[in-house]
Scaffold this active site. Structure first.
Site, PDB file in Angstrom:
ATOM      1  N   LYS A  49       0.827  -1.191   0.000  1.00 36.24           N
ATOM      2  CA  LYS A  49       0.000   0.000   0.000  1.00 36.24           C
ATOM      3  C   LYS A  49       0.872   1.256   0.000  1.00 36.24           C
ATOM      4  O   LYS A  49       0.401   2.361  -0.200  1.00 36.24           O
ATOM      5  CB  LYS A  49      -0.866   0.030   1.266  1.00 36.24           C
ATOM      6  CG  LYS A  49      -1.729  -1.188   1.477  1.00 36.24           C
ATOM      7  CD  LYS A  49      -2.400  -1.080   2.864  1.00 36.24           C
ATOM      8  CE  LYS A  49      -2.897  -2.424   3.270  1.00 36.24           C
ATOM      9  NZ  LYS A  49      -3.262  -2.436   4.712  1.00 36.24           N
ATOM     10  N   GLY A  50       2.163   1.066   0.259  1.00 36.95           N
ATOM     11  CA  GLY A  50       3.042   2.207   0.530  1.00 36.95           C
ATOM     12  C   GLY A  50       3.172   3.211  -0.595  1.00 36.95           C
ATOM     13  O   GLY A  50       3.497   4.369  -0.361  1.00 36.95           O
ATOM     14  N   ASP A 109      14.759  -1.245  -0.159  1.00 41.72           N
ATOM     15  CA  ASP A 109      15.582  -1.472   1.023  1.00 41.72           C
ATOM     16  C   ASP A 109      16.518  -2.647   0.715  1.00 41.72           C
ATOM     17  O   ASP A 109      17.544  -2.482   0.060  1.00 41.72           O
ATOM     18  CB  ASP A 109      14.618  -1.730   2.186  1.00 41.72           C
ATOM     19  CG  ASP A 109      15.284  -1.849   3.531  1.00 41.72           C
ATOM     20  OD1 ASP A 109      16.391  -1.326   3.695  1.00 41.72           O
ATOM     21  OD2 ASP A 109      14.687  -2.462   4.427  1.00 41.72           O
ATOM     22  N   LYS A 137      17.306   3.145  -0.169  1.00 42.34           N
ATOM     23  CA  LYS A 137      18.339   2.989   0.876  1.00 42.34           C
ATOM     24  C   LYS A 137      19.394   2.042   0.316  1.00 42.34           C
ATOM     25  O   LYS A 137      19.387   0.844   0.602  1.00 42.34           O
ATOM     26  CB  LYS A 137      17.722   2.360   2.138  1.00 42.34           C
ATOM     27  CG  LYS A 137      16.741   3.244   2.876  1.00 42.34           C
ATOM     28  CD  LYS A 137      16.548   2.771   4.317  1.00 42.34           C
ATOM     29  CE  LYS A 137      15.207   2.161   4.538  1.00 42.34           C
ATOM     30  NZ  LYS A 137      14.887   1.866   5.942  1.00 42.34           N
ATOM     31  N   PHE A 158      14.819   4.135   9.619  1.00 38.89           N
ATOM     32  CA  PHE A 158      13.443   3.723   9.358  1.00 38.89           C
ATOM     33  C   PHE A 158      12.567   4.960   9.243  1.00 38.89           C
ATOM     34  O   PHE A 158      12.475   5.751  10.171  1.00 38.89           O
ATOM     35  CB  PHE A 158      12.929   2.799  10.464  1.00 38.89           C
ATOM     36  CG  PHE A 158      11.674   2.092  10.040  1.00 38.89           C
ATOM     37  CD1 PHE A 158      11.735   0.936   9.282  1.00 38.89           C
ATOM     38  CD2 PHE A 158      10.427   2.624  10.363  1.00 38.89           C
ATOM     39  CE1 PHE A 158      10.573   0.305   8.851  1.00 38.89           C
ATOM     40  CE2 PHE A 158       9.260   1.991   9.935  1.00 38.89           C
ATOM     41  CZ  PHE A 158       9.342   0.830   9.187  1.00 38.89           C
ATOM     42  N   VAL A 159      11.944   5.094   8.076  1.00 42.24           N
ATOM     43  CA  VAL A 159      11.162   6.309   7.811  1.00 42.24           C
ATOM     44  C   VAL A 159       9.676   6.001   7.657  1.00 42.24           C
ATOM     45  O   VAL A 159       9.294   4.893   7.268  1.00 42.24           O
ATOM     46  CB  VAL A 159      11.690   7.045   6.549  1.00 42.24           C
ATOM     47  CG1 VAL A 159      13.054   7.651   6.816  1.00 42.24           C
ATOM     48  CG2 VAL A 159      11.727   6.113   5.338  1.00 42.24           C
ATOM     49  N   ASP A 165       4.547   3.227   6.150  1.00 42.61           N
ATOM     50  CA  ASP A 165       3.935   2.924   7.449  1.00 42.61           C
ATOM     51  C   ASP A 165       4.894   2.237   8.399  1.00 42.61           C
ATOM     52  O   ASP A 165       5.969   1.758   8.010  1.00 42.61           O
ATOM     53  CB  ASP A 165       2.743   1.977   7.245  1.00 42.61           C
ATOM     54  CG  ASP A 165       3.204   0.546   6.935  1.00 42.61           C
ATOM     55  OD1 ASP A 165       4.026   0.376   6.012  1.00 42.61           O
ATOM     56  OD2 ASP A 165       2.768  -0.394   7.631  1.00 42.61           O
TER      57      ASP A 165
HETATM   58  P1  IMP Z   1      12.742  -4.619   0.541  1.00 38.60           P
HETATM   59  O1  IMP Z   1      12.119  -5.855   0.004  1.00 38.60           O
HETATM   60  O2  IMP Z   1      13.640  -4.915   1.722  1.00 38.60           O
HETATM   61  O3  IMP Z   1      13.421  -3.767  -0.501  1.00 38.60           O
HETATM   62  O4  IMP Z   1      11.596  -3.798   1.228  1.00 38.60           O
HETATM   63  C1  IMP Z   1      10.739  -2.977   0.572  1.00 38.60           C
HETATM   64  C2  IMP Z   1       9.522  -2.764   1.427  1.00 38.60           C
HETATM   65  O5  IMP Z   1       9.847  -2.723   2.831  1.00 38.60           O
HETATM   66  C3  IMP Z   1       8.917  -1.424   1.130  1.00 38.60           C
HETATM   67  O6  IMP Z   1       7.912  -1.534   0.164  1.00 38.60           O
HETATM   68  C4  IMP Z   1       8.357  -0.983   2.452  1.00 38.60           C
HETATM   69  O7  IMP Z   1       7.030  -1.441   2.586  1.00 38.60           O
HETATM   70  C5  IMP Z   1       9.195  -1.670   3.485  1.00 38.60           C
HETATM   71  N1  IMP Z   1      10.216  -0.769   4.068  1.00 38.60           N
HETATM   72  C6  IMP Z   1      11.555  -0.817   3.921  1.00 38.60           C
HETATM   73  N2  IMP Z   1      12.173   0.172   4.580  1.00 38.60           N
HETATM   74  C7  IMP Z   1      11.182   0.880   5.164  1.00 38.60           C
HETATM   75  C8  IMP Z   1      11.173   2.070   5.981  1.00 38.60           C
HETATM   76  O8  IMP Z   1      12.196   2.706   6.307  1.00 38.60           O
HETATM   77  N3  IMP Z   1       9.938   2.502   6.374  1.00 38.60           N
HETATM   78  C9  IMP Z   1       8.786   1.875   6.054  1.00 38.60           C
HETATM   79  N4  IMP Z   1       8.743   0.778   5.279  1.00 38.60           N
HETATM   80  C10 IMP Z   1       9.936   0.288   4.842  1.00 38.60           C
HETATM   81 MG    MG Z   2       5.815  -1.409   0.709  1.00 36.60          MG
END
Ligand code: IMP
Ligand code: MG
Length: 183
Positions: A49-50, A109, A137, A158-159, A165
């Site tokens: 949903k982000g 991330d 990041k 963490f943002v 969210d």
């Molecule tokens: P990844 O699979 O580790 O790249 O994570 C991506 C997902 O993790 C994003 O779509 C976010 O929902 C969540 N996420 C990663 N870092 C943050 C953060 O700092 N704040 C909030 N959600 C995060």
């Molecule tokens: Mg997300």
């Protein structure tokens, strides 16, 4: 006193990107995508949903025709760190075959979510597929993956806010802020 102190959420340590900076950068991304996709009709594929607030603003800044669709994934199980397990919760309505897909994400991330989605969607033979992420990041990457369109590179914090969210809260904040530790 900063101009944010009046409305700063008590769980926010500091504002990282304020509303004006977000709007300005999203407009730039919209202009860039409009140039790159001129003459084509890409599908903006919002990752729920982000991405919803970012996607809404990005759409308004596109001067080309486009389609919108959504895909739902879960990779976090509510915590601050990725479990590494990505699950598809909602698939797009349209066929991806022959289409120009732009995956719209809130934040990259570890890269695991987008790696999984790229793999899954490439198997459906789109004409092209690119990533547009509001935040990146890069220091947190566990898998090598890069987005063509990046709003802001940010440090490993963490943002929350502007769609992002923590345990489903804070998406409505109009800025991107660093969450206080221990929340
Ligand atoms: P990844 O699979 O580790 O790249 O994570 C991506 C997902 O993790 C994003 O779509 C976010 O929902 C969540 N996420 C990663 N870092 C943050 C953060 O700092 N704040 C909030 N959600 C995060
Ligand atoms: Mg997300």
């Amino acid at each position: 006193m900063t101009k944010h102190s009046v409305s700063l959420h008590p769980d926010v340590e500091k504002v990282l990107i304020d509303s004006a900076a977000l709007q300005a950068r999203v407009r730039e991304l919209g202009a860039e995508i409009s140039r790159d996709y001129e003459g084509r009709v890409p599908i903006l594929l919002g990752i729920l949903k982000g991405s919803v607030i970012f996607l809404g603003d990005l759409l308004k800044s596109l001067s080309i025709d486009c389609w919108v669709d959504f895909i739902g994934v879960s990779s976090y199980g509510g915590g601050r760190h990725s479990t590494g397990e990505v699950r598809l919760l909602l698939d797009l309505r349209e066929s991806a075959a022959g289409k120009d897909l732009i995956l719209v994400e809130d934040i990259m991330d570890s890269g695991l979510t987008l790696h999984y989605l790229l793999d899954t969607l490439k198997a459906r033979n789109p004409r092209s597929i690119e990533i547009c992420t509001l935040l990146d990041k890069p220091k947190c990457r566990k898998i090598p993956i890069e987005a063509k369109y990046v709003g802001f590179k940010i440090p490993n914090e963490f943002v929350i806010g502007y769609g992002l969210d923590h345990q489903e809260r804070y998406r409505n904040l109009p800025y991107v802020g660093v969450m206080k530790s221990g929340k």
